[in-house]
Design an enzyme around this catalytic site. Sequence first.
Site, mmCIF file in Angstrom:
data_model
loop_
_atom_site.group_PDB
_atom_site.id
_atom_site.type_symbol
_atom_site.label_atom_id
_atom_site.label_comp_id
_atom_site.label_asym_id
_atom_site.label_seq_id
_atom_site.Cartn_x
_atom_site.Cartn_y
_atom_site.Cartn_z
ATOM 1 N N GLY A 1 -7.506 3.627 11.194
ATOM 2 C CA GLY A 1 -8.185 2.400 10.806
ATOM 3 C C GLY A 1 -8.225 2.113 9.318
ATOM 4 O O GLY A 1 -8.910 1.185 8.886
ATOM 5 N N THR A 2 -7.491 2.871 8.521
ATOM 6 C CA THR A 2 -7.549 2.652 7.066
ATOM 7 C C THR A 2 -7.045 1.261 6.681
ATOM 8 O O THR A 2 -7.644 0.590 5.830
ATOM 9 C CB THR A 2 -6.735 3.713 6.310
ATOM 10 N N GLY A 3 -5.956 0.820 7.285
ATOM 11 C CA GLY A 3 -5.413 -0.497 6.947
ATOM 12 C C GLY A 3 -6.343 -1.622 7.341
ATOM 13 O O GLY A 3 -6.563 -2.567 6.570
ATOM 14 N N CYS A 4 -6.919 -1.519 8.537
ATOM 15 C CA CYS A 4 -7.888 -2.526 8.992
ATOM 16 C C CYS A 4 -9.089 -2.551 8.061
ATOM 17 O O CYS A 4 -9.590 -3.623 7.679
ATOM 18 C CB CYS A 4 -8.363 -2.203 10.405
ATOM 19 N N THR B 1 -7.581 9.351 9.352
ATOM 20 C CA THR B 1 -7.184 8.133 8.637
ATOM 21 C C THR B 1 -7.025 6.939 9.571
ATOM 22 O O THR B 1 -6.474 5.906 9.179
ATOM 23 C CB THR B 1 -5.855 8.368 7.898
ATOM 24 N N LYS C 1 0.829 -1.206 0.000
ATOM 25 C CA LYS C 1 0.000 0.000 0.000
ATOM 26 C C LYS C 1 0.862 1.254 0.000
ATOM 27 O O LYS C 1 1.828 1.355 0.750
ATOM 28 C CB LYS C 1 -0.920 -0.009 1.219
#
Length: 265
Positions: free
Chosen positions: A209-212, A207, A175
């Site tokens: 929690g974007t990865g989760c 932003t 990412k």
Amino acid sequence: MTAIAVTIAGSDSGGGAGIQADLKTFSALGVYGASVITALTAQNTRGVTAIHEAPADFVRAEIDAVFSDLAVNAVKIGMLASPELIRTVASGLRDYGQSQVVLDPVMVATSGDSLLKGEAVATLREVLFPLASLITPNLPEAGKLLGRTVGETPEDMLAAARELKSLGPKAVLVKGGHGTGAESTDLYLDGDGERWLSAPRHATRNTHGTGCTLSSAIAAGLAKGLGLVEAVAEGKAYVTAAIVAADRLEIGHGHGPVHHFHAWW
């Protein structure tokens, strides 16, 4: 049949990341969500103040309870803080024959707080990577997994993705959200080659929690029967829209969450 996805991850008491973000994402995308909680965190938009790791035998009990009863279509894995927990989860995945596994190698929260013990990195690579359909590291996480800095140039990202894929996962999504420039570009690599996925970079501090959210959105797609490439593309579109809508929310005083239910309210 009802599409079911399970998140194996830590709890975020602030509601923006971890189990809470995963279950919101599953629900927003029309998938029934269940959970195996691996850790409790005392956390809000400003940071993590305490972590309580769940005992491995209790995590195994959660796995047995969920997978022995529910017809699980896909699994998302997030925070696993210790080698013992990583081995416990890997054993459970094998015992219950889970073949659609999205692994988000969570190491550091948006606030900068560490969520993974140093000795667990090698175990994650050796034990869980070979069981993963997809791993979804950001640029700093890719660097920690490989023991070197990973730059944001296409050449650096491709080299990192190839090296990570050689460790066993069927596919890798590196990412580019931590990069710079007008677009946020991710690199997807599987056995058929590479695909680049770009979206306009949206300026916001919200932003958390974007990865989760992205990894659970991909798992939701798999649970609904999408192929991996399509699930990644749809997950990218969903999290991009959730980031764009994040400033409609007024949550906390630090890095606020993305708007998981942007299509409804």
